[in-house]
Motif scaffolding. Structure first.
Motif, PDB file in Angstrom:
ATOM      1  N   GLU A 104       1.032  -9.577  16.525  1.00  0.00           N
ATOM      2  CA  GLU A 104       1.922 -10.737  16.320  1.00  0.00           C
ATOM      3  C   GLU A 104       2.858 -10.570  15.123  1.00  0.00           C
ATOM      4  N   GLN A 105       2.793  -9.415  14.450  1.00  0.00           N
ATOM      5  CA  GLN A 105       3.700  -9.200  13.312  1.00  0.00           C
ATOM      6  C   GLN A 105       5.083  -8.817  13.833  1.00  0.00           C
ATOM      7  N   ARG A 106       6.131  -9.261  13.087  1.00  0.00           N
ATOM      8  CA  ARG A 106       7.512  -8.984  13.505  1.00  0.00           C
ATOM      9  C   ARG A 106       8.183  -8.146  12.428  1.00  0.00           C
ATOM     10  N   VAL A 107       9.026  -7.220  12.838  1.00  0.00           N
ATOM     11  CA  VAL A 107       9.699  -6.364  11.849  1.00  0.00           C
ATOM     12  C   VAL A 107      10.476  -7.213  10.853  1.00  0.00           C
ATOM     13  N   SER A 110       7.173  -2.262   6.101  1.00  0.00           N
ATOM     14  CA  SER A 110       6.019  -1.344   6.036  1.00  0.00           C
ATOM     15  C   SER A 110       6.421   0.001   5.420  1.00  0.00           C
ATOM     16  N   ARG A 111       5.436   0.832   5.144  1.00  0.00           N
ATOM     17  CA  ARG A 111       5.725   2.171   4.589  1.00  0.00           C
ATOM     18  C   ARG A 111       6.576   3.006   5.548  1.00  0.00           C
ATOM     19  N   PRO A 112       6.246   3.089   6.862  1.00  0.00           N
ATOM     20  CA  PRO A 112       7.105   3.915   7.740  1.00  0.00           C
ATOM     21  C   PRO A 112       8.545   3.392   7.799  1.00  0.00           C
ATOM     22  N   LEU A 129       4.463  -5.012   2.857  1.00  0.00           N
ATOM     23  CA  LEU A 129       3.392  -5.025   1.849  1.00  0.00           C
ATOM     24  C   LEU A 129       3.954  -4.471   0.535  1.00  0.00           C
ATOM     25  N   ALA A 130       3.165  -4.548  -0.527  1.00  0.00           N
ATOM     26  CA  ALA A 130       3.632  -4.026  -1.817  1.00  0.00           C
ATOM     27  C   ALA A 130       3.541  -2.500  -1.816  1.00  0.00           C
ATOM     28  N   HIS A 131       4.649  -1.849  -2.135  1.00  0.00           N
ATOM     29  CA  HIS A 131       4.685  -0.383  -2.236  1.00  0.00           C
ATOM     30  C   HIS A 131       4.492  -0.015  -3.708  1.00  0.00           C
ATOM     31  N   ASP A 156       4.430   5.693  -3.899  1.00  0.00           N
ATOM     32  CA  ASP A 156       4.907   5.621  -2.504  1.00  0.00           C
ATOM     33  C   ASP A 156       6.415   5.874  -2.488  1.00  0.00           C
ATOM     34  N   CYS A 157       7.133   5.161  -3.373  1.00  0.00           N
ATOM     35  CA  CYS A 157       8.608   5.232  -3.354  1.00  0.00           C
ATOM     36  C   CYS A 157       9.101   6.617  -3.744  1.00  0.00           C
ATOM     37  N   ALA A 158       8.445   7.216  -4.751  1.00  0.00           N
ATOM     38  CA  ALA A 158       8.845   8.576  -5.138  1.00  0.00           C
ATOM     39  C   ALA A 158       8.641   9.520  -3.961  1.00  0.00           C
ATOM     40  N   ASP A 159       7.571   9.312  -3.184  1.00  0.00           N
ATOM     41  CA  ASP A 159       7.326  10.155  -2.004  1.00  0.00           C
ATOM     42  C   ASP A 159       8.422   9.973  -0.950  1.00  0.00           C
ATOM     43  N   TYR A 160       8.872   8.716  -0.734  1.00  0.00           N
ATOM     44  CA  TYR A 160       9.947   8.499   0.250  1.00  0.00           C
ATOM     45  C   TYR A 160      11.208   9.262  -0.183  1.00  0.00           C
ATOM     46  N   PHE A 161      11.521   9.189  -1.483  1.00  0.00           N
ATOM     47  CA  PHE A 161      12.734   9.845  -1.984  1.00  0.00           C
ATOM     48  C   PHE A 161      12.622  11.367  -1.846  1.00  0.00           C
ATOM     49  N   THR A 162      11.463  11.905  -2.198  1.00  0.00           N
ATOM     50  CA  THR A 162      11.275  13.358  -2.128  1.00  0.00           C
ATOM     51  C   THR A 162      11.368  13.825  -0.680  1.00  0.00           C
ATOM     52  N   ALA A 163      10.669  13.107   0.221  1.00  0.00           N
ATOM     53  CA  ALA A 163      10.662  13.517   1.630  1.00  0.00           C
ATOM     54  C   ALA A 163      12.065  13.467   2.221  1.00  0.00           C
ATOM     55  N   ALA A 164      12.883  12.514   1.762  1.00  0.00           N
ATOM     56  CA  ALA A 164      14.241  12.380   2.316  1.00  0.00           C
ATOM     57  C   ALA A 164      15.143  13.519   1.853  1.00  0.00           C
ATOM     58  N   GLY A 165      14.832  14.127   0.708  1.00  0.00           N
ATOM     59  CA  GLY A 165      15.658  15.225   0.202  1.00  0.00           C
ATOM     60  C   GLY A 165      16.333  14.914  -1.118  1.00  0.00           C
ATOM     61  N   PHE A 166      16.121  13.707  -1.666  1.00  0.00           N
ATOM     62  CA  PHE A 166      16.778  13.357  -2.938  1.00  0.00           C
ATOM     63  C   PHE A 166      16.280  14.270  -4.060  1.00  0.00           C
ATOM     64  N   LYS A 167      17.172  14.536  -5.011  1.00  0.00           N
ATOM     65  CA  LYS A 167      16.843  15.308  -6.209  1.00  0.00           C
ATOM     66  C   LYS A 167      17.056  14.410  -7.420  1.00  0.00           C
ATOM     67  N   GLN A 168      16.699  14.921  -8.582  1.00  0.00           N
ATOM     68  CA  GLN A 168      16.828  14.179  -9.857  1.00  0.00           C
ATOM     69  C   GLN A 168      16.244  12.769  -9.713  1.00  0.00           C
TER      70      GLN A 168
END
Ligand SMILES: C[S@@+](CC[C@H](N)C(=O)[O-])C[C@H]1O[C@@H](n2cnc3c(N)ncnc32)[C@H](O)[C@@H]1O
Length: 338
Positions: free
Chosen positions: A124-127, A247-249, A300-302, A306-318
């Motif tokens: 029943e959760q909605r995006v 969500s995280r994904p 949910l609270a990230h 978590d956020c540093a991982d999203y940035f690294t996985a995406a390809g961001f530097k610095q």
């Protein structure tokens, strides 16, 4: 007896249990204009009661609690505002943030049913959570009166921390009132910006852009950033104060799509209600995460990791993590290589 050997009592637990009484007292004080009355000289029980048009006994009840909460101080018969209250809760001052203090009040009854909301199944959760079909232009106008009253200060702080000289275009995901772009356009002649927000919101965004005289430099475009294409011509991306709504994904995917859309050399600033790396606090981001249960979203609270991982996985530097508003908002930034 030392603190660690002291026999536990119920004092802390009782205070937490009645926390909503404190919220109610505070919000009523804002609604009635107690702090404005005190600043204007109606600073005794009798004179405050007259200014607020309430019975003296109710003025006494309320002022007593506000004093115990250390929002006002008492000297004999006279009350005074504390420094933060004087700066942010006296109507008429440019720093007045009363609407933001009442931001959560429309959901007061719903929070009273939190237990039932916590039992809602994943199916029943909605995006989009609270931003479903019931989020109308009128609701967006009321909502952003509150975010604007706090957001312009946050936006000024952002532009003090981050120098966007030489940049050409900002895309602001979930930009709301447009505050980050408004200040950007005012401070950097030649800088253009595009606020991306949901269809009912951009109607309201355009009102703020016009009121601030930046409607030629900043445009507002209807866009659901969880699935719509992002502009390909920006060298700056900002996303502020909507992190726990997803969500995280979903957030990992948004960060990746921002990376893909940014011009080479571009920078992304994600300003969000992030938990510390250990996930144990602070309380404000934790509560924003919990509020998504009430909205029936997947959010949910990230944490900062978590956020540093999203940035690294995406390809961001610095990749850099900076405190933005203590215990509330953190800014993580990264650059897309040339
Ligand atoms: C708390 S407000 C913050 C507004 C602004 N960034 C600020 O800091 O003042 C969150 C904003 O994100 C927008 N938002 C949430 N989900 C969105 C989505 N999927 N696509 C576009 N905008 C979204 C909301 O409509 C709202 O304007």
């Amino acid at each position: 007896m030392t603190e660690s050997t002291k026999r536990p009592d119920t004092v802390r637990l009782q205070r937490i249990a009645k926390g909503f009484w404190e919220s109610a007292a505070f919000m009523s004080a804002v609604e009635l204009g107690v702090f404005t009355a005190i600043a204007n000289g109606s600073n005794t029980i009798e004179s405050a009661a007259a200014a607020l048009k309430i019975e003296p006994v109710n003025a006494e009840r309320l002022l007593t609690v506000l004093t115990a909460m250390e929002l006002i101080t008492r000297n004999d018969e006279q009350f005074s505002n504390t420094a933060d209250v004087d700066r942010f809760l006296v109507e008429g001052k440019p720093t007045y943030a009363g609407p933001w203090m009442l931001f959560s009040k429309p959901r007061w009854e719903t929070w009273g049913n939190l237990t039932e909301h916590l039992k809602v199944p994943a199916a029943e959760q909605r995006v989009l959570g609270m931003y479903d079909d019931t989020f109308t232009v009128e609701r967006a106008r009321e909502y952003h009166e509150a975010t604007y009253s706090i957001g312009m200060g946050a936006a000024r702080r952002f532009h003090r921390q981050v120098d966007l000289s030489g940049r050409t275009k900002i895309m602001d995901l979930g930009g709301g009132s447009g505050c980050y772009c408004i200040i950007g356009a005012q401070q950097h002649p030649g800088l253009r910006a595009e606020v991306l927000d949901l269809p009912p919101v951009v109607v309201v965004t355009r009102e703020y852009l016009k009121d601030n005289g930046v409607e030629n430099e900043v445009i507002a475009t209807a866009c659901d950033f969880t699935r719509d294409a992002l502009p390909q011509d920006a060298d700056v991306a900002i996303m502020a104060s909507n992190l726990p709504q997803y969500s995280r994904p979903i957030i990992a995917d948004v960060v990746q799509r921002v990376y893909n859309a940014l011009l080479p050399g571009g920078e992304f600033h994600l300003i969000g209600e992030m938990l510390d790396a250990d996930g144990c606090g602070p309380i404000a981001p934790a509560l924003w995460g919990l509020s998504e249960a009430v909205s029936h979203s997947t959010g949910l609270a990230h944490s900062v990791s978590d956020c540093a991982d999203y940035f690294t996985a995406a390809g961001f530097k610095q990749i850099q993590i900076d405190e933005f508003i203590p215990d509330t908002l953190t800014r993580i930034s990264g650059t897309k290589p040339d």
